[in-house]
Design an enzyme around this catalytic site. Structure first.
Site, short mmCIF file in Angstrom:
data_model
loop_
_atom_site.label_atom_id
_atom_site.label_comp_id
_atom_site.label_asym_id
_atom_site.label_seq_id
_atom_site.Cartn_x
_atom_site.Cartn_y
_atom_site.Cartn_z
N SER A 71 0.86 -1.26 -0.14
CA SER A 71 0.08 0.03 -0.05
C SER A 71 0.85 1.21 0.05
O SER A 71 2.04 1.29 0.21
CB SER A 71 -0.85 0.02 1.16
OG SER A 71 -1.70 -1.04 1.36
N1 SAH Z 1 -0.67 -5.10 4.09
C1 SAH Z 1 0.38 -5.48 3.00
C2 SAH Z 1 -0.68 -5.04 1.53
C3 SAH Z 1 -0.97 -6.30 0.86
S1 SAH Z 1 -1.91 -6.18 -0.43
C4 SAH Z 1 1.74 -4.88 2.96
O1 SAH Z 1 2.14 -4.12 3.80
O2 SAH Z 1 2.35 -4.97 1.91
C5 SAH Z 1 -3.21 -7.42 0.12
C6 SAH Z 1 -2.85 -8.54 0.31
O3 SAH Z 1 -4.07 -9.34 0.47
C7 SAH Z 1 -2.33 -9.23 -1.05
O4 SAH Z 1 -0.91 -9.84 -0.86
C8 SAH Z 1 -3.38 -10.41 -1.22
O5 SAH Z 1 -3.09 -11.60 -1.67
C9 SAH Z 1 -3.90 -10.57 0.31
N2 SAH Z 1 -5.34 -11.14 0.24
C10 SAH Z 1 -6.41 -11.16 -0.34
N3 SAH Z 1 -7.51 -11.85 -0.10
C11 SAH Z 1 -7.15 -12.56 1.01
C12 SAH Z 1 -7.66 -13.35 2.14
N4 SAH Z 1 -8.84 -13.81 1.74
N5 SAH Z 1 -6.81 -13.54 3.22
C13 SAH Z 1 -5.68 -13.16 3.37
N6 SAH Z 1 -5.16 -12.62 2.45
C14 SAH Z 1 -5.49 -11.88 1.38
#
Ligand code: SAH
Length: 237
Positions: free
Chosen positions: A85
């Protein structure tokens, strides 16, 4: 004296030490500039959040070839169609969670592990779930190499939460469901806060939900963009 040899040796030393400089670069100046220009100036005023974002080396959480962009005002790709993000969103969501030392926190969407590290710096006991296994593995490796003893990750479906560790004082969801998952609300402690981007396609808003004396209080914060939250079959709901 063989000047050719001496020159060659000097050149070699210069190349090696330059290589080391790049490797040892910690982007401190860029990081502080990011916090001043993107975080403080936009109204994030929680000192702990500011200190945490000055400390956590965001470039270590992105792919090597993108490290030079790690402190820019935008999300970045981390592979598997996912993104880390934008720094401001990490700051805003962390501030909304209002973390106190020792609180138990749940993150859905570990991604790069950066948000989890920031929450770890705030003194939380952080549990973070990621549905893309290679991302979970990489994040676990990075967090481990930075010695975060209070951050735990696992591969799994965040729609189910982490029942063995519930209830949580704070839950942060960094991918977007179409509605607030009741399972996550159920895993929130009394007085707990849930920060979550909810909505469809391009119409998503960041919501702060609080459980106060058993009642649910909801507040819309700002419109946001997030990758969809999906279950193990790829469904977004
Ligand atoms: N917090 C992260 C941002 C990641 S983007 C950071 O600091 O880098 C969002 C993430 O959510 C992605 O990696 C995606 O694979 C994950 N995601 C999507 N659906 C999900 C689910 N049902 N359970 C766990 N993770 C999920």
């Amino acid at each position: 004296m063989n000047f050719g040899l001496l020159y060659g040796f000097g050149l070699l030393v210069a190349i090696i030490s330059k290589g080391q400089n790049v490797q040892n670069m910690n982007f401190k100046e860029e990081r502080f500039k990011m916090v001043t220009e993107q975080i403080k100036s936009r109204g994030i005023n929680n000192d702990e959040v500011i200190k945490a974002m000055q400390k956590v080396e965001r470039h270590l959480f992105v792919p090597n070839d993108l490290q030079k962009y790690a402190y820019q005002d935008r999300p970045l790709p981390i592979g598997h169609k996912q993104t880390i993000s934008q720094p401001y969103i990490v700051g805003l969501m962390s501030q909304l969670l209002d973390v106190e030392e020792g609180e138990k926190l749940l993150e859905i969407g570990t991604g790069s592990g950066y948000q989890a590290a920031v929450l770890g710096e705030l003194g939380g006991e952080v549990y973070s779930i990621e549905i893309v296994e290679p991302l979970q593995k990489r994040a676990a490796f990075v967090l481990d190499s930075l010695a975060y003893k209070n951050v735990f990750t696992r591969y799994g479906d965040g729609y189910k939460g982490w029942p063995e560790k519930a209830p949580f004082d704070g839950i942060i969801v960094t991918c977007s469901p179409t509605k607030i998952p009741q399972t996550l609300v159920n895993q929130l402690a009394e007085g707990g806060k849930l920060v979550i981007p909810v909505g469809i396609k391009n119409v998503k808003k960041l919501v702060l939900l609080e459980k106060k004396k058993g009642k649910i209080v909801k507040r819309n914060i700002i419109p946001v963009r997030f990758v969809p939250m999906v279950d193990s079959e790829g469904n977004n709901y």
